[in-house]
Design a protein around this motif. Structure first.
Motif, PDB file in Angstrom:
ATOM      1  N   GLN A   1       0.212   3.224  -4.727  1.00  0.00           N
ATOM      2  CA  GLN A   1       0.115   1.791  -5.002  1.00  0.00           C
ATOM      3  C   GLN A   1      -1.314   1.389  -5.362  1.00  0.00           C
ATOM      4  O   GLN A   1      -1.542   0.369  -5.976  1.00  0.00           O
ATOM      5  CB  GLN A   1       0.609   0.979  -3.807  1.00  0.00           C
ATOM      6  CG  GLN A   1       2.067   1.263  -3.445  1.00  0.00           C
ATOM      7  CD  GLN A   1       3.024   0.967  -4.592  1.00  0.00           C
ATOM      8  OE1 GLN A   1       3.345   1.840  -5.393  1.00  0.00           O
ATOM      9  NE2 GLN A   1       3.450  -0.271  -4.697  1.00  0.00           N
TER      10      GLN A   1
ATOM     11  N   GLN B   1      -3.294   3.597   3.090  1.00  0.00           N
ATOM     12  CA  GLN B   1      -2.695   3.323   1.788  1.00  0.00           C
ATOM     13  C   GLN B   1      -1.180   3.386   1.807  1.00  0.00           C
ATOM     14  O   GLN B   1      -0.582   3.957   2.705  1.00  0.00           O
ATOM     15  CB  GLN B   1      -3.227   4.329   0.759  1.00  0.00           C
ATOM     16  CG  GLN B   1      -4.730   4.204   0.584  1.00  0.00           C
ATOM     17  CD  GLN B   1      -5.263   5.044  -0.540  1.00  0.00           C
ATOM     18  OE1 GLN B   1      -5.029   6.243  -0.578  1.00  0.00           O
ATOM     19  NE2 GLN B   1      -5.992   4.420  -1.459  1.00  0.00           N
ATOM     20  N   SER B   2      -0.585   2.774   0.783  1.00  0.00           N
ATOM     21  CA  SER B   2       0.857   2.861   0.592  1.00  0.00           C
ATOM     22  C   SER B   2       1.124   3.703  -0.643  1.00  0.00           C
ATOM     23  O   SER B   2       0.317   3.764  -1.551  1.00  0.00           O
ATOM     24  CB  SER B   2       1.460   1.487   0.347  1.00  0.00           C
ATOM     25  OG  SER B   2       0.975   0.577   1.273  1.00  0.00           O
TER      26      SER B   2
ATOM     27  N   ARG C   1       4.521   4.921  -3.344  1.00  0.00           N
ATOM     28  CA  ARG C   1       5.934   4.844  -3.675  1.00  0.00           C
ATOM     29  C   ARG C   1       6.303   6.238  -4.165  1.00  0.00           C
ATOM     30  O   ARG C   1       5.492   6.906  -4.798  1.00  0.00           O
ATOM     31  CB  ARG C   1       6.129   3.803  -4.770  1.00  0.00           C
ATOM     32  CG  ARG C   1       7.558   3.434  -5.006  1.00  0.00           C
ATOM     33  CD  ARG C   1       7.641   2.098  -5.701  1.00  0.00           C
ATOM     34  NE  ARG C   1       7.378   0.994  -4.780  1.00  0.00           N
ATOM     35  CZ  ARG C   1       7.259  -0.269  -5.165  1.00  0.00           C
ATOM     36  NH1 ARG C   1       7.343  -0.594  -6.443  1.00  0.00           N
ATOM     37  NH2 ARG C   1       7.041  -1.214  -4.283  1.00  0.00           N
TER      38      ARG C   1
ATOM     39  N   PRO D   1       2.354   8.403   8.849  1.00  0.00           N
ATOM     40  CA  PRO D   1       2.979   7.607   7.797  1.00  0.00           C
ATOM     41  C   PRO D   1       4.497   7.764   7.821  1.00  0.00           C
ATOM     42  O   PRO D   1       5.006   8.764   8.320  1.00  0.00           O
ATOM     43  CB  PRO D   1       2.398   8.191   6.505  1.00  0.00           C
ATOM     44  CG  PRO D   1       1.901   9.536   6.856  1.00  0.00           C
ATOM     45  CD  PRO D   1       1.658   9.580   8.327  1.00  0.00           C
TER      46      PRO D   1
ATOM     47  N   THR E   1       9.233   3.234   4.720  1.00  0.00           N
ATOM     48  CA  THR E   1       9.574   1.933   5.291  1.00  0.00           C
ATOM     49  C   THR E   1      10.704   1.249   4.532  1.00  0.00           C
ATOM     50  O   THR E   1      11.317   0.339   5.054  1.00  0.00           O
ATOM     51  CB  THR E   1       8.344   1.006   5.295  1.00  0.00           C
ATOM     52  OG1 THR E   1       7.799   0.978   3.975  1.00  0.00           O
ATOM     53  CG2 THR E   1       7.299   1.491   6.278  1.00  0.00           C
TER      54      THR E   1
ATOM     55  N   ASP F   1       9.370   3.402  -0.399  1.00  0.00           N
ATOM     56  CA  ASP F   1       7.995   3.049  -0.040  1.00  0.00           C
ATOM     57  C   ASP F   1       7.563   3.858   1.170  1.00  0.00           C
ATOM     58  O   ASP F   1       8.286   3.952   2.161  1.00  0.00           O
ATOM     59  CB  ASP F   1       7.903   1.556   0.310  1.00  0.00           C
ATOM     60  CG  ASP F   1       7.632   0.708  -0.930  1.00  0.00           C
ATOM     61  OD1 ASP F   1       7.248   1.294  -1.963  1.00  0.00           O
ATOM     62  OD2 ASP F   1       7.818  -0.518  -0.847  1.00  0.00           O
TER      63      ASP F   1
ATOM     64  N   GLU G   1       4.413   4.047   3.874  1.00  0.00           N
ATOM     65  CA  GLU G   1       3.229   3.317   4.308  1.00  0.00           C
ATOM     66  C   GLU G   1       2.480   4.065   5.400  1.00  0.00           C
ATOM     67  O   GLU G   1       3.037   4.921   6.076  1.00  0.00           O
ATOM     68  CB  GLU G   1       3.625   1.921   4.796  1.00  0.00           C
ATOM     69  CG  GLU G   1       4.018   1.016   3.639  1.00  0.00           C
ATOM     70  CD  GLU G   1       4.422  -0.366   4.109  1.00  0.00           C
ATOM     71  OE1 GLU G   1       3.537  -1.126   4.517  1.00  0.00           O
ATOM     72  OE2 GLU G   1       5.630  -0.652   4.077  1.00  0.00           O
TER      73      GLU G   1
ATOM     74  N   ALA H   1      -1.244  -2.692  10.338  1.00  0.00           N
ATOM     75  CA  ALA H   1      -0.818  -1.349   9.948  1.00  0.00           C
ATOM     76  C   ALA H   1      -1.522  -0.261  10.759  1.00  0.00           C
ATOM     77  O   ALA H   1      -0.932   0.785  11.043  1.00  0.00           O
ATOM     78  CB  ALA H   1      -1.068  -1.143   8.459  1.00  0.00           C
TER      79      ALA H   1
ATOM     80  N   TYR I   1       0.873   2.780  12.446  1.00  0.00           N
ATOM     81  CA  TYR I   1       0.907   4.204  12.059  1.00  0.00           C
ATOM     82  C   TYR I   1      -0.028   5.066  12.898  1.00  0.00           C
ATOM     83  O   TYR I   1      -0.427   6.150  12.510  1.00  0.00           O
ATOM     84  CB  TYR I   1       0.609   4.336  10.556  1.00  0.00           C
ATOM     85  CG  TYR I   1       1.568   3.486   9.755  1.00  0.00           C
ATOM     86  CD1 TYR I   1       2.906   3.861   9.637  1.00  0.00           C
ATOM     87  CD2 TYR I   1       1.162   2.281   9.184  1.00  0.00           C
ATOM     88  CE1 TYR I   1       3.808   3.058   8.957  1.00  0.00           C
ATOM     89  CE2 TYR I   1       2.055   1.476   8.501  1.00  0.00           C
ATOM     90  CZ  TYR I   1       3.388   1.873   8.389  1.00  0.00           C
ATOM     91  OH  TYR I   1       4.285   1.080   7.733  1.00  0.00           O
TER      92      TYR I   1
END
Ligand SMILES: [Cu+2]
Lengths: 151, 423
Positions: free
Chosen positions: A61, A70-71, A73, A106, A109, A118, A120, B324, B328
C-alpha cells in the motif's frame, strides 16, 4: 519504580520460558549461512507457490520501507488464473541470513473479493534480504508462497 | 634545466591542496553506490517528518508545548518538592543524567534514557511498556523512586498554579475541594486507601487532569530532537556531486564507519537516521548485581497491553483502529527474554555509562562486549563474536564519536527555570 507483582509476574514468565525451552535458538545465535537468492528471485511477484497451486502478487500500500508498520494487499489466483476468495492465509517471514523472524504478528484483516486480501501489521526492522511467506489454505488445497524482498 | 624558486614555491604551496583533493577523491571512490545509499539512510536528513500522535489531540498545540515545558521542569510535581523530569533528563546533558542508575526520590533499577527524538519511537522505556510519550510521562510521576507523588497531588498543583494555561487548552478544571491532597493507585498504603475512598466520578476527574499533564509534557517532548553531527556533514559531502571536501571525518573514522555498516554488523540493529530500529533485542548484557531480575521486553510487551493509559484506553484520543502497534504486537516469545530497546547512538559518546542499567562504563567496554558476545544471563544473545583487531575496535570507537551533535529543544522561557532550583 516497579511493584512487587511486576517482578513476580516477570519471574513467573521467566520460569515458563525455561520450562518451555527453545530449540531454534542455535539458528538464531549463529545465523544460518543462507545464501541470497539470484536477483530474479526478488520482488512482489507474481510468484508461484511451492506446489504450484496458487499464484500470489503483493501490492504494497506504500513503498516498502524499513522500520515502518505497513499494510499490503495480496492478490491470489489458482493455477488456471481464477481469483481465489475465502482462503485462510497465515503470514510469516524473517531474515534467513540473520535467523530471526518478523518483529510483529501481521495478519490478513480482510478478504476484499476478487482474490484480494489486506494484510496489516507488517514491519521490516532492518534493511537487507527478507523472506515474506504466505501459507494459503484455499479451494485448491494448502500451499506456501515465499517472496524475497529487498529492503 | 633550471627551476626558478617561484616554481618551487608554487609547488610547495599547492602541495597541501593537491594531496587534500587527492585524498578526497580516494575516499569518495572507496564507497560503492550501494554503500553510499546505506550510509545515507543513517543520515539525519533521512529522518521522517514528526509522526502524528492520534492518541494525543494536543500533541501539536503550541500552548500545550509551553505548559508541558513548564511541567517538565517543575519540582512541585514530586513528593518531596525536589524532583522534576529534568532532574534525570538534563537539557544540558542530552536529556539524560550520565549515571548508571537514576536518583529521584529513591534509586531506579534502570539507567535514564534520553528523551530526544522519542516521538519517532512506537514504544518507550527499555522494555517498551508504554506506547506513547504522554502515557510514558505518567509512569515516573507515580513511581515511588522517581517523583514519588500521586495524581491527586498533581491535580491540585495544576489547579493552584496553572489554571489559566490549563483551562485554555483542556477546558474547566473540575471542583477538587473534596479531593484529598494525596491519593492515587500507588504502592504507598495511605495514598492507595484515600484513592479507594473516592467515587468513580472523583477518580475520573483527577485522572483526567493527570492524563492532560502527560499530554502537555508529550507536546513539549515532541520538539526535542537531535542536531546534525559531523557524520551527517560527511554524508552531505558524499552525496554532493560537486567537489565538497569530505574532510568532515578522519581516515580512522571512515574506517570505523565501514566496519559499522559491514564486518561489525552494527546496522543490523542500529539502523536508520536515529541509529536504532526501535526494536528489542537480547545482546547478552550482564546483570547488574543486587538488582531484581529483569525480563526486559518479555514483561514490557505484556504490560503495555494491560496499561491503564495505552492507545486503546479510554484516556487516549485515538480510535482503536489507530492502535496498530498494539494490534500486531508480539508477546510471550522466548526471544523477548531480556531483550531491551535498541538505544539511538546519536550523541552516544557524550553520555556514558552504557546499557539499560549502566553496566558498561565506557565505549571501549561496550565494543569489547560486542567483540566477545558473551552468553546472556537469561534468554539468548543474538550477537555473534566479532573477529576484530584492536585497531579496528579503535576505529569503531572513533566513528561513534562522530555521531555527536547535541539536541535541540524549545528555548527556555525565564519563568521555566525558576521553580527548578534543586540541581
Ligand atoms: Cu536481520
Amino acid at each position: 519504580m516497579k511493584s512487587l507483582p511486576y517482578y513476580t509476574a516477570a519471574g513467573l514468565a521467566m520460569l515458563a520460558i525455561s520450562v518451555a525451552g527453545c530449540s531454534h535458538v542455535a539458528a538464531m545465535a549463529f545465523g544460518t549461512g543462507a545464501t541470497r537468492p539470484a536477483a530474479g528471485e526478488f520482488g512482489v511477484g507474481p510468484r508461484v507457490s511451492a506446489e504450484r497451486r496458487y499464484v500470489a502478487t503483493l501490492q504494497p500500500q506504500q513503498a516498502l520501507r524499513p522500520r515502518q508498520l505497513q499494510s499490503m494487499r495480496v492478490s491470489i489466483v489458482d493455477a488456471r488464473g481464477q481469483a481465489v476468495d475465502g482462503a485462510n492465509i497465515l503470514v510469516d517471514g524473517g531474515m534467513p541470513q540473520h535467523g530471526h523472524g518478523l518483529p510483529t504478528k501481521p495478519r490478513v484483516t480482510k478478504n476484499l473479493g476478487g482474490g484480494l486480501y489486506d494484510i496489516e501489521g507488517v514491519r521490516f526492522n532492518m534493511g537487507g534480504w527478507w523472506e515474506f511467506k504466505l501459507a494459503i489454505r484455499g479451494v485448491a488445497g494448502a500451499d506456501t508462497v515465499t517472496f524475497n524482498l529487498d529492503l | 634545466m633550471k627551476i626558478h624558486w617561484t616554481q618551487i614555491a608554487a609547488a610547495v604551496s599547492l602541495y597541501p591542496l593537491l594531496t587534500a583533493v587527492h585524498a578526497d577523491t580516494l575516499q569518495r571512490d572507496l564507497w560503492t553506490p550501494a554503500e553510499i545509499e546505506q550510509i545515507s539512510s543513517l543520515s539525519l536528513r533521512a529522518l521522517d517528518a514528526l509522526p502524528p500522535d492520534p492518541s494525543n489531540r494536543v500533541a501539536d498545540d503550541p500552548r500545550a508545548v509551553a505548559l508541558g515545558q513548564s511541567l517538565f521542569f517543575d519540582t512541585r510535581l514530586s513528593s518531596n518538592g525536589r524532583v522534576s523530569c529534568a532532574t534525570c533528563h538534563l537539557p544540558e546533558r542530552e536529556f539524560q543524567d550520565g549515571a548508571p542508575l537514576a536518583s529521584g526520590v529513591g534509586t531506579t533499577s534502570r539507567r535514564t534514557m534520553t528523551v530526544a527524538a522519542t516521538a519517532h519511537s512506537p514504544f518507550l522505556f527499555w522494555d517498551g511498556r508504554k506506547d506513547s510519550q504522554w502515557s510514558q510521562a505518567l509512569g515516573p510521576l507515580e513511581s515511588p523512586v522517581e517523583h514519588g507523588g500521586t495524581r491527586a497531588q498533581y491535580a491540585h498543583v495544576i489547579a493552584a498554579n496553572y489554571r489559566t494555561e490549563y483551562e485554555a487548552i483542556f477546558g474547566a478544571i473540575p471542583d477538587l475541594k473534596r479531593i484529598p491532597s494525596i491519593a492515587g493507585p500507588v504502592p504507598e498504603a495511605a495514598a492507595a486507601r484515600a484513592w479507594a475512598g473516592l467515587s468513580d466520578a472523583q477518580r475520573d476527574a483527577v485522572t483526567g487532569i493527570y492524563v492532560n499533564i502527560g499530554k502537555a509534557i508529550a507536546a513539549y517532548e515532541r520538539r526535542i530532537q537531535y542536531r546534525a553531527s559531523r557524520f551527517d556533514r560527511y554524508v552531505d559531502g558524499l552525496r554532493q556531486a560537486t567537489s565538497t571536501p569530505q574532510n568532515a571525518l578522519s581516515p580512522d573514522e571512515v574506517a570505523g564507519l565501514r566496519l559499522f555498516i559491514g564486518k561489525a554488523n552494527c546496522t543490523q540493529c542500529h539502523n536508520g537516521p536515529l541509529l536504532t530500529n526501535n526494536e528489542f533485542h537480547n545482546t547478552g548484557v550482564p546483570v547488574r548485581p543486587r538488582l531484581p531480575a529483569d525480563a526486559g521486553r518479555l514483561a514490557g510487551a505484556d504490560t503495555v497491553l494491560r496499561d491503564e493509559f495505552n492507545c486503546r484506553s479510554r484516556w487516549s484520543d485515538a480510535n482503536p483502529a489507530q492502535c496498530a502497534e498494539l494490534e500486531y504486537l508480539v508477546t510471550g516469545a522466548h526471544t523477548l527474554q531480556r531483550a531491551f530497546k535498541v538505544p539511538s547512538l546519536r550523541n552516544v559518546a557524550q553520555r556514558a555509562p552504557y546499557m539499560h542499567a549502566g553496566q558498561l562504563a565506557t565505549l571501549r567496554e561496550v565494543l569489547d562486549h560486542y567483540r566477545r558476545a558473551p552468553a546472556a544471563p537469561a534468554g539468548h544473545s543474538e550477537l555473534k563474536p566479532l573477529r576484530l583487531a584492536a585497531n579496528e575496535l579503535q576505529q569503531l570507537e572513533a566513528f561513534l564519536h562522530t555521531l555527536s551533535g547535541g539536541t535541540t529543544a524549545p528555548p527556555m522561557p525565564q519563568s521555566v527555570t525558576a521553580p527548578n532550583q534543586n540541581r
